[in-house]
Every structure is written in structure tokens, then in C-alpha cells.
Design a protein around this motif. Sequence first.
Motif, short mmCIF file in Angstrom:
data_model
loop_
_atom_site.label_atom_id
_atom_site.label_comp_id
_atom_site.label_asym_id
_atom_site.label_seq_id
_atom_site.Cartn_x
_atom_site.Cartn_y
_atom_site.Cartn_z
N ALA A 141 0.94 -1.26 0.02
CA ALA A 141 -0.11 -0.02 -0.02
C ALA A 141 0.75 1.18 -0.07
N ILE A 142 2.08 0.98 0.76
CA ILE A 142 2.93 2.11 0.79
C ILE A 142 3.56 2.67 -0.21
N PHE A 143 4.28 1.55 -0.99
CA PHE A 143 5.11 1.67 -1.96
C PHE A 143 4.81 1.62 -3.31
N LEU A 201 6.78 24.69 -2.32
CA LEU A 201 6.31 23.70 -3.54
C LEU A 201 5.06 23.17 -3.38
N ASN A 202 4.45 22.75 -4.69
CA ASN A 202 3.16 22.07 -4.69
C ASN A 202 3.38 20.48 -4.48
N HIS A 203 2.48 19.80 -4.08
CA HIS A 203 2.48 18.29 -4.06
C HIS A 203 3.23 17.65 -5.39
N ALA A 216 2.07 8.72 2.07
CA ALA A 216 1.35 7.64 1.05
C ALA A 216 0.05 8.03 1.20
N GLU A 217 -0.43 8.15 2.37
CA GLU A 217 -1.85 8.65 2.87
C GLU A 217 -2.35 10.08 2.03
N LEU A 218 -1.30 10.82 2.14
CA LEU A 218 -1.64 12.28 1.48
C LEU A 218 -1.65 12.09 -0.04
N GLN A 219 -0.71 11.35 -0.57
CA GLN A 219 -0.85 11.10 -2.07
C GLN A 219 -2.21 10.52 -2.43
N ARG A 220 -2.47 9.62 -1.67
CA ARG A 220 -4.00 8.95 -1.91
C ARG A 220 -4.99 9.80 -1.77
#
Length: 336
Positions: free
Chosen positions: A6-8, A277-279, A329-333
Motif C-alpha cells: 500500500a505504501i510503496f 512547492l506544490n505536492h 502515502a496517505e496524503l498522496q492517496r
Amino acid sequence: AGDGEAIFLSPGETYISTSPAKRAKAAIVVLARNTDADDAVLSMQRMEQRFNHKHNYPYVFLNNDKFDSEFQTKTSRATAARTMYGIIPAEHWSLPPWISEQEAADALVDMSKRHVLYGGRESYHHMCRYYSGFFYKHPLLAEFDYYWRMEPDVKYYCDLDYDPFVFMQERHIKYGFVITVFDLNSTIPTLWSTTRSFMQQRPELMAQDNLLDFVTDEGSDDYNLCHFWSNFEIGDLNFFRSQAYSDYFDHLDQQGGFFFERWGDAPVHSLAAAMFLNHTEVHFFRDIGYRHNSFMHCPARQRNNCDCDAQNSVHFHTPAFGACHKRWAELQRRRR
Ligand code: GDP
Ligand code: MN
């Protein structure tokens, strides 16, 4: 390893490729002492084997002292690429005039008594300040847009079959990391309050979709200590050369925390990236296997002859430090 997946892995993410015809204005940057020659060569051999033998990006070696001929001979023999050797101007590796020598000396003794990591080592403070505010101004880097920071005796575990500099250029990425961990609060007691005062003075500099949510937790205004581990960085030099970054560094430098505390370049770069910076401008190079001392990252989805075990990646192996990967990873999701 369900958690690691899930993370990678991001579902739907395609393998990265870049045009082999393209080349970026980029260099591999190594700050080192003469005594680091053999360890620098070890890193170079791994860098060449996994990536650079196909590209021949030049190496820029920087030192506060003059590189001796042994260092230059050993390192230039380790690559077919151009190698350059620069000396750091004394004013970038000394106490600025507004810092009292006595206070700085007292602070060293005090940090050493309190066992602040590297707090008692004077040269380490200069190193952190140099990587925070000056390396990108070195004349040898003037011709370059991108850099890959490398340290003596680091490992790269996988072949890299695309060009990360071109990748960044094509996607307008300004900062790339492989490991993110908690920093030690004892090294940066007032870095966050100093950063907050800067944000209050210069709100217009904050990026629209910034990463301040990565460095703070829900319902808290405090720094959560997550930072990108800066011994590995692939970055856009022009980000550091920007007015926003430069004003931020000057603000920090005025406060003296590089000497009265032991502010690291890693949290400084990370907080700057989080603000300015932006995400989409910060990239996790999940496909680069890497080790520096005790922490490593190994890709969960392996191809490219990786010579590492994903179970040893920092967030499995040392979860007390590695939770920042989860947050990333959570913020990316959430943003997808
Ligand atoms: P750590 O990774 O935080 O344990 O710190 P290191 O000792 O590895 O230092 C970080 C980087 O700065 C490495 O590339 C070192 O070679 C370099 N470095 C550290 N101190 C000095 C110094 O006094 N002079 C020079 N020229 N390089 C240094
Ligand atoms: Mn190191």
C-alpha cells in the motif's frame, strides 16, 4: 508485506520512462574530505554500475579544504565522466559576523554535554549550514540545473533504467527523495517557531497546494518532525536559487540556529519544500533502492536487478522512524 504494498505501490502507476535522446544539465554533487576518498569511490562505483555508466553525468566534489592529488586521482579513475573539484569559499564555512564566537563555543560545549547528535562537532554545523544555504551557489554548479547529492559509502541497490533528471524536468518536479524519517527534536528546538515567523511575514510565498500537511499532523500546528533524508536528494538547483528559498535561508541564518542549535540541512530543505512547492513538485523515487548507514529503502515492486529486501526498508524495519512514509502515502492517496 501487505502494508508495504500500500505504501510503496501506487495502483495504476505506470513504469517511468524518459527519452534516451534527452539529457539534462545535471551533476552528481559530493561534499567530502580528503579522508573520504576510498568511501567516495565506493559510492561512485555503485552509481556508475547502476546508472551513470550510461549517461556520464559529471561529478562535482566540494570541500572546505583543498582536495589532495590522491583524492583527485582515485575519484577521477572511478568514472569515464568529467570530475570537478571545488573549494568552498571561507565565508560559506565560518561563523557569520552577527554570531558571537563565545556564544557559539558555549553552545557546542552545552550540546555536547546534552548528547545532542553531532551537536558538539563544530565542522558538522558548518556542513549543515553549507548544504542549507550555499552549495547551489558554488561556481562549479553554475552551469547546472539539477543535482544528485551523493555521500561517501552509500549503496544503490537497483539498476536505474531512465534518467531521473530528465524525468524531473519533464514533469516539473523540483525535489526528489527516497527516505523520509522523523528528525530528532533535540537538534532543532526552535526551527519550527522560526519557520512559522517566516510564514507569518511572507504568506504570499506559500505554494497553492503546498505540503505543510505533510509536516504537521491533523489538528496540530506543531512540526511532526517528518523530513526528507537529505543524504540522498535529486533536486532542481533553481528551486534553491529562488528568492523564496534565499529569503527563508537568510531568515533562519539570522537567528543563529545553525550554531546555537544543530539545525540540519535535511529539515531545512524539507520545510522549504513543504512551504514553497506544490505536492506534484516533490517526488518519492520509490524505484531507487538506497542505503545510507542504518536506514535503507528497497522497492516493493522489484525489477531492474534489485539486490535488496523490501522487508528491510526503513518503515518495516524501524517503524519508530519510518512512519513518515505512511503519512506521505496517505496524503498522496487523498490527493488522487
Ligand atoms: P551524517 O550522514 O549525518 O552522519 O554526516 P556525514 O558525516 O556523512 O556528513 C554529511 C556529508 O558531508 C558527507 O558527504 C560528508 O562527506 C560531508 N562532510 C561532513 N563533514 C565534513 C567536513 O568537515 N568537511 C567536508 N569537506 N565534508 C564534510
Ligand atoms: Mn552520511
